[in-house]
Design an enzyme around this catalytic site. Structure first.
Site, mmCIF file in Angstrom:
data_model
loop_
_atom_site.group_PDB
_atom_site.id
_atom_site.type_symbol
_atom_site.label_atom_id
_atom_site.label_comp_id
_atom_site.label_asym_id
_atom_site.label_seq_id
_atom_site.Cartn_x
_atom_site.Cartn_y
_atom_site.Cartn_z
ATOM 1 N N THR A 20 35.164 -6.591 -26.277
ATOM 2 C CA THR A 20 36.299 -6.441 -25.360
ATOM 3 C C THR A 20 35.911 -5.630 -24.134
ATOM 4 O OG1 THR A 20 37.909 -6.612 -27.128
ATOM 5 C CG2 THR A 20 38.621 -5.428 -25.185
ATOM 6 N N THR A 99 34.807 -3.852 -30.883
ATOM 7 C CA THR A 99 35.275 -2.882 -31.883
ATOM 8 C C THR A 99 35.349 -3.470 -33.302
ATOM 9 O OG1 THR A 99 37.586 -3.448 -31.442
ATOM 10 C CG2 THR A 99 36.667 -1.598 -30.200
ATOM 11 N N ASP A 100 35.465 -4.814 -33.397
ATOM 12 C CA ASP A 100 35.771 -5.414 -34.702
ATOM 13 C C ASP A 100 34.711 -5.153 -35.770
ATOM 14 O OD1 ASP A 100 38.183 -6.308 -33.806
ATOM 15 O OD2 ASP A 100 37.535 -8.365 -33.430
HETATM 16 N N1 ASP Z 1 37.263 -8.963 -30.824
HETATM 17 C C1 ASP Z 1 36.748 -7.896 -29.991
HETATM 18 C C2 ASP Z 1 35.308 -7.626 -30.417
HETATM 19 O O1 ASP Z 1 35.127 -7.073 -31.460
HETATM 20 C C3 ASP Z 1 37.576 -6.699 -30.151
HETATM 21 C C4 ASP Z 1 37.126 -5.499 -29.369
HETATM 22 O O2 ASP Z 1 36.042 -5.387 -28.860
HETATM 23 O O3 ASP Z 1 37.965 -4.574 -29.273
HETATM 24 O O4 ASP Z 1 34.399 -8.012 -29.727
#
Ligand code: ASP
Length: 320
Positions: A20, A99-100
């Site tokens: 993200t 973050t995932d």
């Molecule tokens: N789906 C995204 C990822 O993990 C979520 C994020 O980065 O917050 O790349």
């Protein structure tokens, strides 16, 4: 900088993997309908001031939504970390990441990289196109940690907090402060370009470093099966029977509470263990650890979450 003696050159290398933090949405008010992994890591550094005497180097290792993180990317990432950390003038490495699966990548790197220098992962909960993106401050804070004298081990910086790569877990789906370190608590905080540390830097494990770094396409298959009300042994039985596909070598059971399992799942898991499959119980609880009992017939993963226990088991099996 160009005139500085070679012995005084200090570089922080920023490796981009997507997420993200590198996401783009059609409108600045949209914090969820974006596409992750669009903006190059060099662009993420635009406008970020490096700490005094530090030069930044950007390298794109991958460009993915981290929900799609792969073992091949992990391997390449670990290799690039090892490469850069070996350069005498590189004081630390920062990794921009979604973050995932951030906690999985952090735990993997913690397990395979042996270095006295820091590896600092960072991320964002809002895309780069947001009205108030959180990525730039997180990157800046991560660079500060990477350039901090004495910093070492794998850490994660998010929303001004420094977490250990071992303890970190994503605990919120939306808030900017989306991570926690459970019972262990954070390592410290980044405040106005300085680290306020409240506990020791993490010590690296790095047990299987060389094997893991060369294991392209050889990762043992380890699956996670959850114990829950009404669970059965059907999934475990099916996994053992899959014909043609890569055989399952390890099973992590996402167990209830202190490592307990539905009796039907436990029976199937014991059968799998008897057939040579490595079985590990990890607790579904967000905090605490499994306290072993003398009559346990299936090994436990201590404080590791199921996703981290899976990584530990894959590395263990790789070493056999
Ligand atoms: N789906 C995204 C990822 O993990 C979520 C994020 O980065 O917050 O790349």
């Amino acid at each position: 900088m160009a005139n500085a003696p070679l012995s005084e050159l200090r570089r922080v290398v920023v490796l981009g993997t997507g997420g993200t933090i590198a996401g783009r949405a059609a409108s600045s008010g949209d914090n969820i309908g974006y596409t992750a992994g669009q903006v190059g890591v060099a662009d993420l550094l635009g406008g970020i001031e490096a700490p005094e005497g530090v030069t930044l180097v950007a390298e794109q290792v991958a460009q993915v939504d981290s929900k799609d993180m792969s073992l091949d990317i992990w391997q390449k990432l670990a290799q690039r970390c090892v490469h850069w950390l070996a350069q005498p003038d590189v004081v630390g490495v920062v990794i921009t990441h979604g973050t995932d699966t951030l906690e999985e990548t952090a735990f993997f790197l913690h397990s395979v990289i042996a270095s006295a220098k820091p590896v600092v992962l960072t991320c964002a909960m809002r895309p780069a196109t947001a009205l108030a993106p959180d990525g730039p401050q997180n990157v800046r804070d991560a660079i500060v940690v990477a350039a901090t004298a004495g910093a070492h081990g794998v850490t994660v910086v998010c929303a001004g907090t420094v977490h250990s790569g071992v303890d970190i877990q994503k605990v919120h789906t939306y808030r900017l402060d989306a991570f926690a370190s459970g019972d262990a608590g954070p390592i410290g905080y980044v405040e106005e370009g300085a680290v306020r540390r409240v506990r020791a830097w993490p010590e690296g494990a790095a047990l299987e470093a060389s094997k893991a770094l060369d294991a392209v396409g050889q990762w043992p298959r380890v699956e996670i099966v959850m114990s829950h009300a009404g669970a059965s042994g059907a999934l475990v039985d099916a996994l053992l029977q899959v014909g043609g596909a890569e055989p399952v070598r390890g099973l992590v059971l996402a167990a209830t509470g202190n490592g307990t399992l539905h009796h039907a799942l436990e029976a199937a898991a014991l059968k799998a263990q008897d057939r040579g499959v490595a079985v590990l119980r990890a607790t579904r609880c967000a905090n605490g650890r499994i306290l072993p009992r003398p009559d346990d017939r299936l090994r436990d993963a201590g404080a590791l979450t199921p996703v981290k226990a899976r990584i530990a088991l894959m590395l263990e099996l790789l070493g056999k």
